[in-house]
Every structure is written in structure tokens, then in C-alpha cells.
Design an enzyme around this catalytic site. Structure first.
Site, PDB file in Angstrom:
ATOM      1  CB  CYS A   1       5.697  -3.751   2.535  1.00 28.08           C
ATOM      2  SG  CYS A   1       5.731  -1.980   2.691  1.00 28.08           S
ATOM      3  CG  ASP A   2       2.863  -6.532   2.723  1.00 27.69           C
ATOM      4  OD1 ASP A   2       3.848  -6.885   3.393  1.00 27.69           O
ATOM      5  OD2 ASP A   2       2.013  -5.726   3.143  1.00 27.69           O
TER       6      ASP A   2
ATOM      7  CB  CYS B   1       2.979  -1.113   1.814  1.00 26.15           C
ATOM      8  SG  CYS B   1       4.678  -0.966   1.281  1.00 26.15           S
TER       9      CYS B   1
END
Ligand code: NAP
Length: 307
Positions: free
Chosen positions: A134-135, A131
Site C-alpha cells: 500500500c505505502d 502494508c
């Protein structure tokens, strides 16, 4: 005893919740492993009608939940561990507790697919991710790699260029599955380097508990080499979340629910919605449409049964 239990809280589940709640069916939504579904880990959604400026994925899905709750939908955190669908009422084991329902809407979606390398599994959350949204921010000014040749890989690679100094996109074939527009956008991004006909055989360095590089192999000439990267993103598709229903409802060889027309499964009273059945369109708007169809079918089913 519930009239309807909805499994999953992404676009499909939330839309089914809005419709069944508005029909006074007092639905229970089981939120699942990833509350909010795939939109909850997306950035800007530009193609959901009604938002000319786009809308953040997590905001869109949270708004859907609020809308369903306005009409009386009830949400619980939890995961379906087991299902008994051979007789009615249907029974579901949710976090050790059995619950009963007259109809069931399965909107449990699909989860990220991994390459399956032992080093990948050991480094998930330590430089390996599925993701970018997300990261990605962890990789400001650093080098990252994305694996995949579909729209997700293009989207992730583009997104990562906001942070990373260089993004290498690795795909196993020469031809890309991604749509033309997404592929062109990635090709025109000067920070993205394309590496086709190549696979990743190893991610370094498990002994250091962080990603320091990869070993790549060219599939045309068999040549192997190492490349230094700081982050590794896998974007090679998804696996449908149908484990508790195996052997109980018709699934195709990859585990997607087989549709028996409309939102119907092979079991009367059990309906499907969204990515758990749809391997073709997989969009927020099609999942929402499918949630609406499942809700209407559940409502008609209950009515025909005299409830
Ligand atoms: P996808 O279209 O199924 O593409 C998966 C890619 O991963 C393929 O290129 C595949 O290679 C590769 N792959 C699969 N297993 C692999 C393995 N073990 N090793 C190396 N490569 C592997 O999946 P997706 O990109 O997640 O897209 C899914 C759906 O969502 C599509 O319909 C897509 O259009 C949609 N989507 C749309 C948007 C958007 O419009 N904004 C964004 C993201 C996704 P092969 O090509 O060789 O099979």
C-alpha cells in the site's frame, strides 16, 4: 431470515459465497473492516493454482466476488459489532441493524499485529505502516526499515527495494522463521541489510508528525543506538478478528477459533473458514479450500434441519 450469513470477504468468505450461492442458499456476505481481506493489499500472487503468470491479489479477490454474485450472493459493507449465538436463529448486529440467520460462516480473517510502542501508534499512516504494497511507493529513493523475521517481513523487504534506496530488516532473534526460499531471496538482495538480535524501542519523531528515525537495542549486549529512516514497516504477524465472538464460541488463548473437526465450531450451525482459525498455513488457496468446506457443511446442516 437468511439461510447463511458469511462474515468476511477475503478468499475464505468469497469461496464460501460461491459455493453457498451456487447451492441456492442466497448468502449474505458482510464485507468487514478490510473488504477483500489480505489479498486486497497484496501485489502479485504467484502461488494460486491456475495462474501461471501470477495474478494481482486485488484482481483475484474481486474476480471471486464477481463469481459469487453471478450465482446470487449478496454483499453488504459493514462490520459485525455484536453476535448472539446461544440460540437459533443466530443474531448479528451489523452497523446498528440486527440480522438473523440459520447458519453462520465466520471468515473474518486476521489483522496486522503492531509492536505496541506509543510512538508507533501515533505515527501510523505518517511513516509507520503494516502494508508495503500500500505505502511502499511513497519511499522512492529513501531509507526504510522492516521489523519481523517471517515470510511477510522478507516479502515486504523485497518489495520495498523496488522503491527504497536501502531497506534495513530488524529481527529480534538470530534464527528466522521465514521459509528458506524467501530468506535467501532477501539475503541475496543487495539493498537489504539484516540486523538480527535487535529490537526497536522508539520511533522518532512524534513531535514532527513524521518518521525520521528509530532507537534500536541489541539484545545480546544491551547496546542502544539511533538510526535514520524515512519509513517504518511492521511485519510481525496477525491477530484473528474474533472480538464479537469472545465468550460465545471456543477460542484459543490467542483468539483463533478452535476447530471441532472440518469447518465446525463448538456451536452447531456456526462454521469457520480461513485465517480466523488457521494459524499454520494461512495461504490464499487454503483459505479458499476452507471456505468451500464451510459452505458444504452449512448446506448439509440446513438440509438435515429440513430447510
Ligand atoms: P509469522 O510467521 O508469525 O512471523 C512473525 C515474525 O514477527 C516472527 O519472526 C516473530 O519473531 C516476529 N515478531 C512477532 N512479534 C514481535 C514483536 N512484538 N516484536 C518483534 N518481532 C516480533 O508471521 P508472517 O511473517 O506474517 O507469516 C504468517 C504466515 O503467512 C506464515 O505461515 C507465512 O509462511 C505465510 N506467508 C507466506 C508468504 C508467501 O509464501 N508468499 C508471504 C507472507 C506470509 P519470532 O520468530 O522471534 O517469533
Amino acid at each position: 431470515m437468511r439461510n447463511v450469513i458469511i462474515i468476511g470477504s477475503g478468499c475464505a468468505g468469497n469461496t464460501a459465497a460461491i459455493y453457498t450461492a451456487r447451492a441456492n442458499l442466497n448468502p449474505l456476505v458482510v464485507m468487514g473492516h478490510e473488504p477483500g481481506g489480505q489479498l486486497s493489499i497484496t501485489s502479485l500472487v504467484e502461488n494460486f493454482p491456475g495462474f501461471p503468470e501470477g495474478i494481482d491479489g486485488p484482481v483475484l479477490v474481486e474476480n471471486m466476488k464477481k463469481q459469487a454474485e453471478t450465482f446470487g450472493a449478496e454483499y453488504v459493507y459493514g462490520v459485525v459489532e455484536e453476535a448472539q449465538l446461544s440460540s437459533r436463529p443466530f443474531r448479528l448486529k451489523i452497523d446498528e441493524e440486527w440480522r438473523e440467520t440459520r447458519t453462520l460462516i465466520i471468515a473474518s480473517g486476521a489483522s496486522a499485529r503492531w509492536l505496541g510502542l506509543p510512538s508507533e501508534q501515533k505515527l501510523i499512516g505518517r511513516g509507520v505502516s503494516s502494508c508495503a504494497t500500500c505505502d511502499g511507493a511513497f519511499y522512492r529513493g529513501r531509507k526504510v526499515m522492516v521489523v519481523g523475521g517471517g515470510d511477510s517481513a522478507m516479502e515486504e523487504a523485497n518489495f520495498l527495494t523496488r522503491f527504497a534506496s536501502e531497506v534495513t530488516l530488524v529481527h529480534r532473534r538470530k534464527d528466522f522463521r521465514a521459509s528458506k526460499i524467501m530468506l535467501e531471496r532477501a539475503r541475496n538482495n543487495p539493498k537489504i541489510k539484516f540486523l538480527h538480535s535487535a529490537v526497536v524501542d522508539e520511533i522518532y519523531d512524534v513531535s514532527k508528525n513524521e518518521v525520521t528515525g528509530v532507537r534500536l537495542r541489541n539484545l545480546e549486549d544491551g547496546r542502544s543506538w539511533d538510526q535514520q529512516v524515512d519509513g517504518f514497516f511492521v511485519a510481525i504477524g496477525h491477530i484473528p478478528n474474533t472480538k464479537p465472538f469472545r465468550g460465545q464460541i471456543d477460542l484459543d488463548p490467542e483468539g483463533y477459533i478452535v476447530s471441532h473437526g472440518g469447518a465446525r465450531t463448538n456451536i452447531p450451525g456456526v462454521f469457520h473458514a480461513g485465517d480466523v482459525q488457521d494459524r499454520i498455513y494461512r495461504q490464499a488457496i487454503t483459505a479458499s479450500g476452507a471456505g468451500c468446506m464451510a459452505a458444504i457443511e452449512a448446506e448439509r446442516f440446513l438440509e438435515a434441519e429440513g430447510h
